[in-house]
Design a protein around this motif. Structure first.
Motif, PDB file in Angstrom:
ATOM      1  N   GLY A  79       0.824  -1.206   0.000  1.00 50.30           N
ATOM      2  CA  GLY A  79       0.000   0.000   0.000  1.00 50.30           C
ATOM      3  C   GLY A  79       0.851   1.245   0.000  1.00 50.30           C
ATOM      4  O   GLY A  79       1.858   1.317   0.705  1.00 50.30           O
ATOM      5  N   ARG A  80       0.445   2.245  -0.807  1.00 48.65           N
ATOM      6  CA  ARG A  80       1.215   3.483  -0.899  1.00 48.65           C
ATOM      7  C   ARG A  80       0.355   4.584  -1.500  1.00 48.65           C
ATOM      8  O   ARG A  80      -0.717   4.330  -2.063  1.00 48.65           O
ATOM      9  CB  ARG A  80       2.461   3.280  -1.777  1.00 48.65           C
ATOM     10  CG  ARG A  80       2.159   2.889  -3.210  1.00 48.65           C
ATOM     11  CD  ARG A  80       3.417   2.505  -3.972  1.00 48.65           C
ATOM     12  NE  ARG A  80       3.159   2.160  -5.368  1.00 48.65           N
ATOM     13  CZ  ARG A  80       2.768   0.958  -5.778  1.00 48.65           C
ATOM     14  NH1 ARG A  80       2.577  -0.010  -4.902  1.00 48.65           N
ATOM     15  NH2 ARG A  80       2.552   0.731  -7.060  1.00 48.65           N
ATOM     16  N   ALA A  81       0.832   5.827  -1.353  1.00 48.74           N
ATOM     17  CA  ALA A  81       0.160   6.964  -1.972  1.00 48.74           C
ATOM     18  C   ALA A  81       0.393   6.930  -3.475  1.00 48.74           C
ATOM     19  O   ALA A  81       1.521   6.719  -3.932  1.00 48.74           O
ATOM     20  CB  ALA A  81       0.674   8.262  -1.379  1.00 48.74           C
ATOM     21  N   GLY A  82      -0.670   7.151  -4.239  1.00 51.14           N
ATOM     22  CA  GLY A  82      -0.542   7.055  -5.685  1.00 51.14           C
ATOM     23  C   GLY A  82      -0.127   8.329  -6.370  1.00 51.14           C
ATOM     24  O   GLY A  82       0.293   8.299  -7.535  1.00 51.14           O
ATOM     25  N   ASP A  83      -0.220   9.464  -5.679  1.00 49.62           N
ATOM     26  CA  ASP A  83       0.111  10.739  -6.323  1.00 49.62           C
ATOM     27  C   ASP A  83       1.056  11.592  -5.487  1.00 49.62           C
ATOM     28  O   ASP A  83       1.197  12.789  -5.730  1.00 49.62           O
ATOM     29  CB  ASP A  83      -1.162  11.521  -6.609  1.00 49.62           C
ATOM     30  CG  ASP A  83      -1.987  11.799  -5.350  1.00 49.62           C
ATOM     31  OD1 ASP A  83      -1.549  11.382  -4.251  1.00 49.62           O
ATOM     32  OD2 ASP A  83      -3.060  12.429  -5.464  1.00 49.62           O
ATOM     33  N   GLY A  84       1.685  10.985  -4.490  1.00 49.98           N
ATOM     34  CA  GLY A  84       2.626  11.716  -3.653  1.00 49.98           C
ATOM     35  C   GLY A  84       1.975  12.476  -2.509  1.00 49.98           C
ATOM     36  O   GLY A  84       2.672  13.003  -1.647  1.00 49.98           O
ATOM     37  N   LEU A  85       0.652  12.528  -2.491  1.00 51.25           N
ATOM     38  CA  LEU A  85      -0.082  13.214  -1.431  1.00 51.25           C
ATOM     39  C   LEU A  85      -0.630  12.190  -0.438  1.00 51.25           C
ATOM     40  O   LEU A  85      -0.723  11.004  -0.751  1.00 51.25           O
ATOM     41  CB  LEU A  85      -1.221  14.037  -2.032  1.00 51.25           C
ATOM     42  CG  LEU A  85      -0.806  15.144  -3.016  1.00 51.25           C
ATOM     43  CD1 LEU A  85      -2.043  15.783  -3.633  1.00 51.25           C
ATOM     44  CD2 LEU A  85       0.067  16.176  -2.327  1.00 51.25           C
TER      45      LEU A  85
END
Length: 275
Positions: A79-85
């Motif tokens: 799991g991670r942020a997809g747009d850097g936000l």
């Protein structure tokens, strides 16, 4: 409550876990949230804000706000942020054994694509994850499992079988609920009172009376509460006498049902009676 969660865990990363009933949480992360791992449960949730990105079954998936994510048991994912936000989500972890009790031997439902816009599934998941601050009553938990299983089955293209409803059993269950508003009955209690399988009873109850057994219980408690309020009883007294855990629990259900707090309702009623 949201401010308390941020203060406790920092502005960017925090996790709030519900107490009691189904294992549910709300979380907010930036960057990489967690490394590849597996659950022995379904992880069924909704993206609240940002872009939730994860690698799953050989591909990268992206969930936007309002979309439902269904991760199946024993499937590797991260799991991670997809747009850097920052991204924020709510999730419930449901054991396959709980789902199977409703399916009664039929295969577990599988959601293709893992990110779903199915309206029926969206409605059930939102209801399940709406209030994480209050522990779930036993009947509420069992009803949530029943509704979730039906929604997962429908979204996967494998609807649960339907047939003629057992009207007599539903009426016996209804009478039992109305006679026990101040306790916390379970589906097992209703099964015994109705002499009918609890999972079929739950489906037949909704089909014949328009609400699940748990929602019917809440409606009848609220009817009792409004009667007491109209006679001038205080909210704390009303909450306890009507069968709610506490005043805040009563207030949340009242507002969700009638669109206003019990205090506002009582004030309007007094003004109307005076007029």
């Amino acid at each position: 409550m949201m401010r308390d969660r941020r203060m406790a865990a920092g502005a960017d990363n925090w996790v709030f876990r519900s107490s009691g009933g189904i294992d549910r949480l709300e979380a907010r992360f930036t960057g990489v949230a967690f490394a590849p791992h597996r659950h022995d449960t379904y992880a069924i949730g909704i993206t609240v804000a940002g872009v939730q990105t994860f690698d799953y079954r050989g591909a990268s998936r992206h969930s936007l706000p309002g979309q439902i994510v269904v991760l199946h048991p024993d499937e590797l994912h991260d799991g991670r942020a997809g747009d850097g936000l920052p991204f924020q989500y709510k999730t419930a972890y449901v054991a396959p054994a709980d789902i199977q009790r409703v399916l009664d031997g039929r295969p577990l439902p599988f959601i293709k694509g893992d990110v779903s816009d199915d309206p029926g599934l969206h409605r059930v998941v939102c209801e399940l994850l709406d209030d994480l601050d209050s522990p779930m009553e036993d009947l509420e938990r069992e009803q949530a499992i029943t509704d979730l299983t039906a929604a997962l089955s429908q979204a996967s293209g494998a609807d649960l079988p339907t047939g003629v409803q057992n009207h007599a059993a539903v009426l016996r269950a209804r009478d039992f609920i109305e006679a026990n508003l101040d306790r916390a009955p379970t589906l097992a209690d209703l099964e015994q009172a109705a002499h009918y399988d609890r999972w079929r009873l739950s489906r037949d109850f909704r089909a014949l009376l328009g609400a699940s057994p748990y929602r019917y219980l809440i409606f009848r408690r609220l009817d009792r509460a409004r009667g007491m309020m109209s006679r001038g009883a205080g909210l704390a007294q009303v909450a306890q006498a009507a069968g709610f855990a506490d005043q805040s629990h009563f207030t949340r259900h009242f507002k969700k049902t009638y669109g206003m707090t019990p205090r506002i309702w009582a004030a309007m009623h007094r003004r109307s009676r005076s007029a």
